[in-house]
Design a protein around this motif. Sequence first.
Motif, PDB file in Angstrom:
ATOM      1  N   ALA A 167      -6.882  -2.859  -7.360  1.00  7.64           N
ATOM      2  CA  ALA A 167      -7.814  -1.637  -7.489  1.00  7.64           C
ATOM      3  C   ALA A 167      -7.832  -0.931  -5.838  1.00  7.64           C
ATOM      4  O   ALA A 167      -7.633  -0.035  -5.430  1.00  7.64           O
ATOM      5  CB  ALA A 167      -9.044  -1.859  -7.746  1.00  7.64           C
ATOM      6  N   SER A 168      -8.048  -2.092  -5.024  1.00  9.59           N
ATOM      7  CA  SER A 168      -7.955  -1.718  -3.516  1.00  9.59           C
ATOM      8  C   SER A 168      -6.687  -1.325  -2.976  1.00  9.59           C
ATOM      9  O   SER A 168      -6.572  -0.205  -1.992  1.00  9.59           O
ATOM     10  CB  SER A 168      -8.513  -2.867  -2.831  1.00  9.59           C
ATOM     11  N   LEU A 169      -5.667  -2.063  -3.440  1.00  6.75           N
ATOM     12  CA  LEU A 169      -4.098  -1.654  -3.118  1.00  6.75           C
ATOM     13  C   LEU A 169      -4.102  -0.076  -3.659  1.00  6.75           C
ATOM     14  O   LEU A 169      -3.374   0.617  -2.952  1.00  6.75           O
ATOM     15  CB  LEU A 169      -3.293  -2.369  -3.610  1.00  6.75           C
ATOM     16  N   ARG A 170      -4.246   0.346  -4.640  1.00  7.13           N
ATOM     17  CA  ARG A 170      -3.991   1.602  -5.350  1.00  7.13           C
ATOM     18  C   ARG A 170      -4.967   2.757  -4.441  1.00  7.13           C
ATOM     19  O   ARG A 170      -4.431   3.730  -4.149  1.00  7.13           O
ATOM     20  CB  ARG A 170      -4.610   1.709  -6.698  1.00  7.13           C
ATOM     21  N   GLU A 171      -6.251   2.206  -3.819  1.00  4.67           N
ATOM     22  CA  GLU A 171      -6.928   3.099  -3.041  1.00  4.67           C
ATOM     23  C   GLU A 171      -6.277   3.398  -1.821  1.00  4.67           C
ATOM     24  O   GLU A 171      -6.108   4.404  -1.383  1.00  4.67           O
ATOM     25  CB  GLU A 171      -8.306   2.458  -2.853  1.00  4.67           C
ATOM     26  N   VAL A 172      -5.752   2.351  -1.168  1.00  5.05           N
ATOM     27  CA  VAL A 172      -4.997   2.372  -0.061  1.00  5.05           C
ATOM     28  C   VAL A 172      -3.611   3.321  -0.098  1.00  5.05           C
ATOM     29  O   VAL A 172      -3.459   4.204   0.771  1.00  5.05           O
ATOM     30  CB  VAL A 172      -4.475   0.940   0.715  1.00  5.05           C
ATOM     31  N   GLN A 173      -2.928   3.062  -1.176  1.00  4.23           N
ATOM     32  CA  GLN A 173      -1.732   3.884  -1.661  1.00  4.23           C
ATOM     33  C   GLN A 173      -2.257   5.516  -1.504  1.00  4.23           C
ATOM     34  O   GLN A 173      -1.482   6.229  -1.110  1.00  4.23           O
ATOM     35  CB  GLN A 173      -1.069   3.422  -2.537  1.00  4.23           C
ATOM     36  N   GLY A 174      -3.270   5.587  -2.362  1.00  6.21           N
ATOM     37  CA  GLY A 174      -3.860   7.019  -2.384  1.00  6.21           C
ATOM     38  C   GLY A 174      -3.953   7.863  -1.099  1.00  6.21           C
ATOM     39  O   GLY A 174      -3.839   8.800  -0.972  1.00  6.21           O
ATOM     40  N   VAL A 175      -4.655   6.968   0.023  1.00  8.57           N
ATOM     41  CA  VAL A 175      -4.933   7.409   1.276  1.00  8.57           C
ATOM     42  C   VAL A 175      -3.841   7.820   1.926  1.00  8.57           C
ATOM     43  O   VAL A 175      -3.778   8.610   2.752  1.00  8.57           O
ATOM     44  CB  VAL A 175      -6.070   6.608   1.729  1.00  8.57           C
ATOM     45  N   PHE A 176      -2.811   6.652   1.801  1.00  7.10           N
ATOM     46  CA  PHE A 176      -1.467   6.743   2.555  1.00  7.10           C
ATOM     47  C   PHE A 176      -0.465   6.727   1.586  1.00  7.10           C
ATOM     48  O   PHE A 176       0.256   5.898   1.480  1.00  7.10           O
ATOM     49  CB  PHE A 176      -1.596   5.642   3.527  1.00  7.10           C
ATOM     50  N   PRO A 177      -0.185   7.945   1.102  1.00  7.61           N
ATOM     51  CA  PRO A 177       1.021   8.054   0.204  1.00  7.61           C
ATOM     52  C   PRO A 177       1.984   7.717   0.623  1.00  7.61           C
ATOM     53  O   PRO A 177       3.069   7.544  -0.186  1.00  7.61           O
ATOM     54  CB  PRO A 177       0.725   9.634  -0.412  1.00  7.61           C
ATOM     55  N   SER A 178       2.454   8.143   1.887  1.00  5.88           N
ATOM     56  CA  SER A 178       3.818   7.777   2.700  1.00  5.88           C
ATOM     57  C   SER A 178       3.969   6.391   3.278  1.00  5.88           C
ATOM     58  O   SER A 178       4.998   6.073   3.920  1.00  5.88           O
ATOM     59  CB  SER A 178       3.827   8.897   3.863  1.00  5.88           C
ATOM     60  N   ALA A 179       2.942   5.392   2.812  1.00  4.49           N
ATOM     61  CA  ALA A 179       3.070   4.156   3.253  1.00  4.49           C
ATOM     62  C   ALA A 179       4.442   3.360   2.866  1.00  4.49           C
ATOM     63  O   ALA A 179       4.728   3.555   1.716  1.00  4.49           O
ATOM     64  CB  ALA A 179       2.143   3.134   2.709  1.00  4.49           C
ATOM     65  N   ARG A 180       4.972   2.685   3.943  1.00  2.16           N
ATOM     66  CA  ARG A 180       6.404   2.170   3.620  1.00  2.16           C
ATOM     67  C   ARG A 180       5.944   0.634   3.069  1.00  2.16           C
ATOM     68  O   ARG A 180       6.622   0.112   2.365  1.00  2.16           O
ATOM     69  CB  ARG A 180       7.123   2.058   5.029  1.00  2.16           C
ATOM     70  N   ASP A 181       4.910   0.122   3.642  1.00  2.57           N
ATOM     71  CA  ASP A 181       4.499  -1.277   3.250  1.00  2.57           C
ATOM     72  C   ASP A 181       2.945  -1.405   3.563  1.00  2.57           C
ATOM     73  O   ASP A 181       2.175  -0.858   4.336  1.00  2.57           O
ATOM     74  CB  ASP A 181       5.055  -2.285   4.308  1.00  2.57           C
ATOM     75  N   ILE A 182       2.308  -2.132   2.652  1.00  6.88           N
ATOM     76  CA  ILE A 182       0.782  -2.487   2.873  1.00  6.88           C
ATOM     77  C   ILE A 182       0.645  -4.011   2.852  1.00  6.88           C
ATOM     78  O   ILE A 182       1.263  -4.744   1.688  1.00  6.88           O
ATOM     79  CB  ILE A 182       0.081  -1.899   1.495  1.00  6.88           C
ATOM     80  N   ARG A 183       0.186  -4.663   3.860  1.00  5.86           N
ATOM     81  CA  ARG A 183      -0.112  -5.950   4.009  1.00  5.86           C
ATOM     82  C   ARG A 183      -1.430  -6.341   3.881  1.00  5.86           C
ATOM     83  O   ARG A 183      -2.486  -5.736   4.566  1.00  5.86           O
ATOM     84  CB  ARG A 183       0.684  -6.673   5.305  1.00  5.86           C
ATOM     85  N   VAL A 184      -1.634  -7.405   3.282  1.00  2.28           N
ATOM     86  CA  VAL A 184      -3.145  -7.868   3.023  1.00  2.28           C
ATOM     87  C   VAL A 184      -3.390  -9.370   3.595  1.00  2.28           C
ATOM     88  O   VAL A 184      -2.503 -10.123   3.438  1.00  2.28           O
ATOM     89  CB  VAL A 184      -3.567  -7.925   1.660  1.00  2.28           C
ATOM     90  N   HIS A 185      -4.510  -9.341   4.710  1.00  2.00           N
ATOM     91  CA  HIS A 185      -4.445 -10.559   5.225  1.00  2.00           C
ATOM     92  C   HIS A 185      -6.037 -11.355   5.146  1.00  2.00           C
ATOM     93  O   HIS A 185      -6.849 -10.314   5.176  1.00  2.00           O
ATOM     94  CB  HIS A 185      -4.232 -10.568   6.704  1.00  2.00           C
ATOM     95  N   PRO A 186      -6.220 -12.560   4.482  1.00  2.00           N
ATOM     96  CA  PRO A 186      -7.489 -13.256   4.596  1.00  2.00           C
ATOM     97  C   PRO A 186      -8.007 -13.290   6.093  1.00  2.00           C
ATOM     98  O   PRO A 186      -7.226 -13.071   7.041  1.00  2.00           O
ATOM     99  CB  PRO A 186      -7.225 -14.533   4.097  1.00  2.00           C
ATOM    100  N   MET A 187      -9.416 -13.289   6.006  1.00  2.00           N
ATOM    101  CA  MET A 187     -10.124 -13.200   7.329  1.00  2.00           C
ATOM    102  C   MET A 187     -11.018 -14.551   7.592  1.00  2.00           C
ATOM    103  O   MET A 187     -11.616 -15.003   6.383  1.00  2.00           O
ATOM    104  CB  MET A 187     -10.988 -11.884   7.266  1.00  2.00           C
ATOM    105  N   SER A 188     -11.112 -14.958   8.712  1.00  2.00           N
ATOM    106  CA  SER A 188     -11.968 -15.942   8.942  1.00  2.00           C
ATOM    107  C   SER A 188     -13.470 -15.491   9.147  1.00  2.00           C
ATOM    108  O   SER A 188     -13.820 -14.430   9.053  1.00  2.00           O
ATOM    109  CB  SER A 188     -11.543 -16.599  10.379  1.00  2.00           C
TER     110      SER A 188
END
Length: 302
Positions: free
Chosen positions: A260-281
């Motif tokens: 669901a969060s990835l779809r939200e990112v794609q909606g805000v950035f429809p021209s995105a070539r790549d979306i990378r997700v990283h865990p956080m300390s």
Amino acid sequence: MIVETKALTKSFGKKVVLDGLDLAVPEGAVYGLIGSNGSGKSTTIKLLLNIIRAGSGQASVLGVECRRLRPEHFQRIGYVSENQEMPEWMTAGAFLRYLRPFYPNWDSERESDLIDRFALPLEQPIRALSRGQRMKVALASSLAYRPELLILDEPFSGLDPLVREELIEGLLGEEGSLTILLSSHDLADVEGLVSHVGFLDRGRIAFSEEMRDLTERFREIEVVLEGAPPLPARWPEAWLGAKTAAAVVRFVDSRFTGEASLREVQGVFPSARDIRVHPMSLRAIFVALAKQERERERQAAA
């Protein structure tokens, strides 16, 4: 809750240290009270132990209002601080023997196990011990009587990495047998130890939750765009600390839920070539939240 405060306040002169503190530590938890130096961690612990008095509000430990704590209650509470005071003329062994009569639940077998686990130099005067050895003696003396609650105030401050690791391993061996409240500004030390975490910022709890839930909902998002188009005028409220570099946008999603969060990112950035997700300390989460809070203050003051 084994430790609980409600609307707790404390000032020293005109300086407000605690400003309506609401804290709840569940039984059996290893609760990390984190925050920068001066955020009120040590003051909170001193109030809980009835070392100092609050200006207003309520605080209880073991179900007892803190101002009513008696010797029989302290027999169930262990306490170790970075500035632990001990009779320096005594040897470590004599110090442990001295403490035994004060605690009805003192466990001699457990004491022997702790002596072996921490390799305590029993025949040396406490004044001759290194800082790390002193902290081991202090921790062993608090664990030997099997407290229900162990309060640790910056116990790893100034220790070398090996001693830190030995103390953390010792605490990990206690998981499930008691509740631990641990204050620290060094997040790397507590990340693998705590089950719950509370972020204390200028006298208030900014958030408090299980460590597992916290690390699951925070992600650093990296969006690779076509070229360098202008950023959206409006951002989802859960997105923190946006930065751009050429065609890459980075931000922290504080409410990450997977697809669901990835779809939200794609909606805000429809021209995105790549979306990378990283865990956080925990450290990275802390920094992101602190920066967000400072930015809100700056905007409010503008």
